[in-house]
Design a protein around this motif. Structure first.
Motif, PDB file in Angstrom:
ATOM      1  N   ASP A  29      55.488  25.186  39.293  1.00 41.64           N
ATOM      2  CA  ASP A  29      54.088  24.977  39.656  1.00 41.64           C
ATOM      3  C   ASP A  29      53.725  23.506  39.773  1.00 41.64           C
ATOM      4  O   ASP A  29      52.550  23.156  39.894  1.00 41.64           O
ATOM      5  N   GLU A  30      54.722  22.603  39.749  1.00 44.98           N
ATOM      6  CA  GLU A  30      54.460  21.174  39.794  1.00 44.98           C
ATOM      7  C   GLU A  30      54.872  20.567  41.142  1.00 44.98           C
ATOM      8  O   GLU A  30      55.902  20.931  41.717  1.00 44.98           O
ATOM      9  N   VAL A  31      54.076  19.626  41.607  1.00 46.85           N
ATOM     10  CA  VAL A  31      54.483  18.789  42.729  1.00 46.85           C
ATOM     11  C   VAL A  31      55.445  17.736  42.194  1.00 46.85           C
ATOM     12  O   VAL A  31      55.208  17.142  41.143  1.00 46.85           O
ATOM     13  N   GLY A  34      65.294  22.978  36.578  1.00 51.08           N
ATOM     14  CA  GLY A  34      63.967  23.148  37.137  1.00 51.08           C
ATOM     15  C   GLY A  34      63.955  23.785  38.509  1.00 51.08           C
ATOM     16  O   GLY A  34      64.988  24.173  39.069  1.00 51.08           O
ATOM     17  N   VAL A  35      62.755  23.876  39.049  1.00 48.65           N
ATOM     18  CA  VAL A  35      62.525  24.408  40.391  1.00 48.65           C
ATOM     19  C   VAL A  35      61.664  23.406  41.139  1.00 48.65           C
ATOM     20  O   VAL A  35      60.562  23.081  40.705  1.00 48.65           O
ATOM     21  N   ALA A  36      62.181  22.901  42.242  1.00 46.85           N
ATOM     22  CA  ALA A  36      61.416  21.980  43.082  1.00 46.85           C
ATOM     23  C   ALA A  36      60.909  22.740  44.298  1.00 46.85           C
ATOM     24  O   ALA A  36      61.641  22.952  45.264  1.00 46.85           O
ATOM     25  N   ASN A  37      59.666  23.186  44.237  1.00 45.32           N
ATOM     26  CA  ASN A  37      59.074  23.900  45.366  1.00 45.32           C
ATOM     27  C   ASN A  37      58.409  22.970  46.371  1.00 45.32           C
ATOM     28  O   ASN A  37      58.271  23.314  47.540  1.00 45.32           O
ATOM     29  N   PRO A  84      52.288  29.931  45.144  1.00 44.77           N
ATOM     30  CA  PRO A  84      51.682  29.584  46.421  1.00 44.77           C
ATOM     31  C   PRO A  84      50.739  28.406  46.326  1.00 44.77           C
ATOM     32  O   PRO A  84      50.557  27.658  47.287  1.00 44.77           O
ATOM     33  N   SER A  85      50.132  28.174  45.167  1.00 43.21           N
ATOM     34  CA  SER A  85      49.188  27.074  45.044  1.00 43.21           C
ATOM     35  C   SER A  85      49.866  25.728  45.257  1.00 43.21           C
ATOM     36  O   SER A  85      49.243  24.786  45.744  1.00 43.21           O
ATOM     37  N   ASP A  92      50.600  25.393  49.052  1.00 45.78           N
ATOM     38  CA  ASP A  92      49.368  25.239  49.821  1.00 45.78           C
ATOM     39  C   ASP A  92      48.916  23.788  49.936  1.00 45.78           C
ATOM     40  O   ASP A  92      48.110  23.460  50.807  1.00 45.78           O
ATOM     41  N   HIS A  93      49.427  22.911  49.053  1.00 46.94           N
ATOM     42  CA  HIS A  93      49.059  21.499  49.110  1.00 46.94           C
ATOM     43  C   HIS A  93      49.909  20.722  50.124  1.00 46.94           C
ATOM     44  O   HIS A  93      49.627  19.556  50.395  1.00 46.94           O
ATOM     45  N   ALA A  94      50.932  21.340  50.655  1.00 44.25           N
ATOM     46  CA  ALA A  94      51.898  20.612  51.478  1.00 44.25           C
ATOM     47  C   ALA A  94      51.267  19.944  52.690  1.00 44.25           C
ATOM     48  O   ALA A  94      51.575  18.789  53.007  1.00 44.25           O
TER      49      ALA A  94
END
Length: 490
Positions: free
Chosen positions: A108-110, A62-65, A23-24, A27-29
């Protein structure tokens, strides 16, 4: 209420993590959307594969959230400043043509994508330079400068995807290094966004500029761990009126080196490529529909390309050179014009794609002195065969600049013993004075093997540079060097 951002439908893929588990990042979006625009912030998971994995595939998926797509250097700087202030890890992406998972994101990375940094400045024909933003593709830049009778002295097989920022960040090599050199040699100046959001113009487009340390060199080849390249000014070369070449078969590396020396002597300064393919690598072209320049069955195949300012005279010189090497050449074909040469390159360019079909395989991009190459490959086989009796080594590369690509096919159906294969290959490369990375960098895939090539003292200096430029470990954390934690003070 935060502004809305672009989303995609979730897709369940191997290794993905639901957005709710990080979520962190999400939350920056809303803040990042205020910087780059709502439509340029994408929320996953389920984003396209181009944001999650190397173009040619890798073990790391990877995972691009959260993907942010800045449209200007100033927006890049603001994104970095925000991430630095909030100690939010960030990974930089270009064309994703690497092979070491350096831009593959963690949940957990942007993700900072440079795809919208696609502006090309005016081509300065007098100075022979051009400035291109980081997201410009190599093919796009080549097409632009070609209209002015100039060439970009960098050429890669995946030129349609490879970006200028990625080329600089990895100090890309490619197929013309024997004639033109690595990317580093063509960078006149850089614009770089530092981890804390400082935007710097490093050096100038001047040919001679020795005013103190040449700081741009620290960022070239740093794989985005020290700063983000937002644009680069590159030196260009006049386009040669014509090109010619040959496709030759020889028995071994000493014969290939004799051919290399003879071509350089016969056509001084004209050689731009000297590509080599071992028999097993060349054999993958059988049945693909690609026109084979020479029949199968020879130990080594070599593609030679030369620039030509005097087509008739240069062709005569090349033919004379090959004739004098009749005791070395097992077979040869000459490209008298660009059409013939294009067919030669189609064969060479198809080899990597066909080898990648032979999964599972383990790919290596290494540098070795040409005279040590045969012995090193023999040492690898001797170590691999007892463990995998059906092992194959498919080898091809750029013999004139010591760079070869080795695909190891063990015959097993899984990749569970990958680390064993890597240790054997890298130990052999180290024993023969080579480098574990020729042109694709270290990323995640080779990080644990960096000590095979670099001394402890060199690695300590690398760590010190990382802490100086990125004290909070925001940029491409864990690539090239492990990051000890997030508790480092500025």
């Amino acid at each position: 209420m935060p502004p809305s951002v672009s989303t995609t439908e979730p897709q369940h893929t191997r290794g993905t993590t639901p957005a709710a588990e990080s979520p962190s990042v999400i939350d920056h979006a809303h803040v990042l959307a205020e910087i780059v625009g709502e439509e340029h912030v994408l929320i996953g998971p389920g984003l396209p594969a181009r944001y999650t994995q190397d173009l040619w595939g890798s073990d790391r998926e990877g995972v691009a959230n959260l993907v942010v797509r800045p449209g200007s250097p100033q927006e890049v700087a603001l994104v970095l400043r925000y991430c630095h202030e909030h100690r939010q890890p960030l990974v930089v992406q270009g064309g994703m043509t690497g092979l070491v998972s350096g831009a593959v994101p963690g949940a957990d990375e942007v993700v900072l994508s440079t795809e919208r940094l696609d502006s090309i400045g005016e081509v300065d024909t007098a100075a022979g330079t051009v400035t291109a933003q980081a997201g410009v593709t190599l093919a796009g830049l080549q097409a632009e400068v070609d209209r002015h009778g100039l060439v970009v002295p960098i050429d890669l097989i995946p030129k349609e995807s490879a970006t200028i920022g990625g080329c600089v960040a990895t100090n890309a090599g490619g197929v013309k290094v024997v004639g033109y050199g690595m990317t580093r040699q063509h960078v006149r100046s850089l614009q770089v966004a530092c981890a804390d959001g400082t935007l710097m113009d490093l050096s100038t487009p001047l040919v001679k500029d020795n005013a103190g340390y040449d700081l741009k060199q620290l960022f070239i080849g740093s794989e985005g761990t020290l700063g983000v390249v937002t644009s680069a000014t590159l030196a260009l070369r006049p386009a040669a009126p014509d090109r010619l070449g040959a496709f030759c078969a020889v028995a071994d590396i000493p014969a290939a080196l004799r051919l290399l020396g003879a071509v350089r002597t016969a056509l001084p300064g004209a050689l731009t490529a000297f590509e080599v393919m071992w028999a097993d690598a060349y054999a993958v072209l059988e049945g693909t529909g690609v026109q084979l320049p020479l029949p199968q069955g020879h130990p080594l195949y070599i593609l030679i390309e030369c620039e030509s300012t005097r087509p008739d005279a240069d062709l005569t010189a090349l033919l004379g050179c090959l004739d004098e090497l009749s005791d070395v050449l097992l077979d040869s074909a000459v490209a008298a014009d660009t059409s013939d040469l294009r067919a030669f390159w189609q064969a060479r360019g198809r080899v990597p794609a066909e080898i990648l079909r032979m999964q599972p395989l383990f790919g290596f991009d290494v540098s070795l002195h040409a005279r040590a190459l045969s012995a090193c490959l023999d040492a690898m086989r001797a170590e691999l065969l007892p463990k995998w009796p059906q092992v194959k080594l498919l080898v091809f590369g750029h013999l004139g600049d010591d760079n070869v690509h080795i695909a190891v096919v063990t015959g097993e159906a899984t990749r569970e013993r990958k680390s064993e294969v890597e240790h054997i290959v890298y130990q052999a490369v180290s024993s023969y004075g080579g480098s574990i990375s020729a042109e694709h960098g270290i990323g995640f895939e080779k990080r644990d093997f960096l000590g095979y090539t670099r001394s402890p003292q060199e690695i300590d200096i690398m760590r010190a540079l990382k802490k100086t430029f990125d004290p909070r470990g925001v940029l491409n954390r864990g690539r090239v060097l492990p990051w000890p934690g997030d508790d480092t003070d500025e």
